[in-house]
Design a protein around this motif. Structure first.
Motif, PDB file in Angstrom:
ATOM      1  N   ALA A   4       0.837  -1.201   0.000  1.00 35.14           N
ATOM      2  CA  ALA A   4       0.000   0.000   0.000  1.00 35.14           C
ATOM      3  C   ALA A   4       0.872   1.251   0.000  1.00 35.14           C
ATOM      4  O   ALA A   4       1.976   1.263   0.551  1.00 35.14           O
ATOM      5  CB  ALA A   4      -0.909  -0.002   1.226  1.00 35.14           C
ATOM      6  N   ILE A   5       0.353   2.286  -0.631  1.00 36.80           N
ATOM      7  CA  ILE A   5       1.032   3.577  -0.675  1.00 36.80           C
ATOM      8  C   ILE A   5       0.175   4.578   0.094  1.00 36.80           C
ATOM      9  O   ILE A   5      -1.024   4.706  -0.175  1.00 36.80           O
ATOM     10  CB  ILE A   5       1.226   4.042  -2.135  1.00 36.80           C
ATOM     11  CG1 ILE A   5       2.176   3.078  -2.849  1.00 36.80           C
ATOM     12  CG2 ILE A   5       1.736   5.480  -2.194  1.00 36.80           C
ATOM     13  CD1 ILE A   5       2.298   3.311  -4.332  1.00 36.80           C
ATOM     14  N   THR A   6       0.786   5.277   1.037  1.00 39.43           N
ATOM     15  CA  THR A   6       0.054   6.259   1.839  1.00 39.43           C
ATOM     16  C   THR A   6       0.542   7.679   1.623  1.00 39.43           C
ATOM     17  O   THR A   6      -0.088   8.619   2.087  1.00 39.43           O
ATOM     18  CB  THR A   6       0.177   5.933   3.344  1.00 39.43           C
ATOM     19  OG1 THR A   6       1.567   5.936   3.705  1.00 39.43           O
ATOM     20  CG2 THR A   6      -0.430   4.572   3.661  1.00 39.43           C
ATOM     21  N   ASP A   7       1.651   7.829   0.907  1.00 40.59           N
ATOM     22  CA  ASP A   7       2.246   9.165   0.786  1.00 40.59           C
ATOM     23  C   ASP A   7       2.827   9.435  -0.597  1.00 40.59           C
ATOM     24  O   ASP A   7       3.904  10.000  -0.735  1.00 40.59           O
ATOM     25  CB  ASP A   7       3.324   9.356   1.849  1.00 40.59           C
ATOM     26  CG  ASP A   7       4.446   8.326   1.741  1.00 40.59           C
ATOM     27  OD1 ASP A   7       4.306   7.334   0.975  1.00 40.59           O
ATOM     28  OD2 ASP A   7       5.475   8.504   2.413  1.00 40.59           O
ATOM     29  N   GLY A   8       2.092   9.053  -1.647  1.00 36.17           N
ATOM     30  CA  GLY A   8       2.531   9.361  -2.994  1.00 36.17           C
ATOM     31  C   GLY A   8       2.419  10.852  -3.270  1.00 36.17           C
ATOM     32  O   GLY A   8       1.522  11.521  -2.759  1.00 36.17           O
ATOM     33  N   GLU A   9       3.318  11.380  -4.063  1.00 38.82           N
ATOM     34  CA  GLU A   9       3.343  12.807  -4.381  1.00 38.82           C
ATOM     35  C   GLU A   9       2.559  13.090  -5.664  1.00 38.82           C
ATOM     36  O   GLU A   9       2.874  12.538  -6.712  1.00 38.82           O
ATOM     37  CB  GLU A   9       4.791  13.269  -4.559  1.00 38.82           C
ATOM     38  CG  GLU A   9       4.925  14.709  -4.949  1.00 38.82           C
ATOM     39  CD  GLU A   9       6.358  15.113  -5.265  1.00 38.82           C
ATOM     40  OE1 GLU A   9       6.562  16.297  -5.557  1.00 38.82           O
ATOM     41  OE2 GLU A   9       7.255  14.256  -5.240  1.00 38.82           O
ATOM     42  N   VAL A  10       1.544  13.955  -5.563  1.00 35.50           N
ATOM     43  CA  VAL A  10       0.771  14.359  -6.743  1.00 35.50           C
ATOM     44  C   VAL A  10       1.464  15.562  -7.381  1.00 35.50           C
ATOM     45  O   VAL A  10       1.793  16.537  -6.701  1.00 35.50           O
ATOM     46  CB  VAL A  10      -0.688  14.705  -6.372  1.00 35.50           C
ATOM     47  CG1 VAL A  10      -1.458  15.172  -7.601  1.00 35.50           C
ATOM     48  CG2 VAL A  10      -1.374  13.511  -5.735  1.00 35.50           C
ATOM     49  N   ASP A  53      -2.604  18.715  -7.842  1.00 38.17           N
ATOM     50  CA  ASP A  53      -1.185  19.033  -7.714  1.00 38.17           C
ATOM     51  C   ASP A  53      -0.876  19.544  -6.302  1.00 38.17           C
ATOM     52  O   ASP A  53      -1.590  20.383  -5.766  1.00 38.17           O
ATOM     53  CB  ASP A  53      -0.807  20.091  -8.756  1.00 38.17           C
ATOM     54  CG  ASP A  53       0.683  20.362  -8.816  1.00 38.17           C
ATOM     55  OD1 ASP A  53       1.473  19.617  -8.213  1.00 38.17           O
ATOM     56  OD2 ASP A  53       1.061  21.337  -9.484  1.00 38.17           O
ATOM     57  N   GLY A  54       0.182  18.985  -5.702  1.00 36.73           N
ATOM     58  CA  GLY A  54       0.607  19.403  -4.371  1.00 36.73           C
ATOM     59  C   GLY A  54       0.073  18.533  -3.255  1.00 36.73           C
ATOM     60  O   GLY A  54       0.563  18.615  -2.122  1.00 36.73           O
ATOM     61  N   ASN A  55      -0.931  17.728  -3.537  1.00 34.61           N
ATOM     62  CA  ASN A  55      -1.484  16.826  -2.521  1.00 34.61           C
ATOM     63  C   ASN A  55      -0.728  15.504  -2.524  1.00 34.61           C
ATOM     64  O   ASN A  55       0.220  15.314  -3.276  1.00 34.61           O
ATOM     65  CB  ASN A  55      -2.977  16.578  -2.774  1.00 34.61           C
ATOM     66  CG  ASN A  55      -3.831  17.785  -2.442  1.00 34.61           C
ATOM     67  OD1 ASN A  55      -3.390  18.713  -1.784  1.00 34.61           O
ATOM     68  ND2 ASN A  55      -5.059  17.776  -2.923  1.00 34.61           N
TER      69      ASN A  55
END
Length: 121
Positions: free
Chosen positions: A67-73, A104-106
């Protein structure tokens, strides 16, 4: 009926577990090349974890992407696909289980998911 030993299927999946610097991108469409994955990318997560081969529901073998919890948009749009790349190639791509609007930025999250090879028919 055709037969392949699990070791044969695991060898194919081991290519994924051997990627030295895997990066998962969320994309606005399913890419067919590394360059297309980069151009369609709406965000990414470096250092993803690809598990060891194991049994696949329904037969065959699989690896699990954690699982990914902190991917950069990095762009605003609707993410419909994912892609795993490294410095030289597109290794795997598919549709997300559910499209998601990203800004973007989330950050983005994805539940763990499997990449599998079914037993031969």
């Amino acid at each position: 009926m055709a037969f392949l030993d699990d070791a044969v299927l695991d060898s194919g999946l081991s290519a994924l577990t051997g990627i030295s610097s895997p990066v998962l991108h969320i994309c606005s469409a399913e890419p067919t090349s590394r360059s297309e994955a980069l151009s369609l990318s709406l965000g990414n997560k470096t250092g993803i974890t690809i598990g060891s081969p194991g049994d696949r529901t329904g037969g065959g073998r699989k690896v699990t992407i954690s699982a990914i919890t902190d991917g950069e948009v990095t762009a605003t749009d609707e993410a419909t696909s994912w892609a795993i790349i490294d410095d030289s190639k597109l290794w795997a791509a598919n549709d997300l289980s559910a499209p998601q609007n990203v800004t973007d930025g989330n950050t983005f999250t994805l539940p763990a998911f499997d990449i599998g090879i079914p037993d031969p028919a």
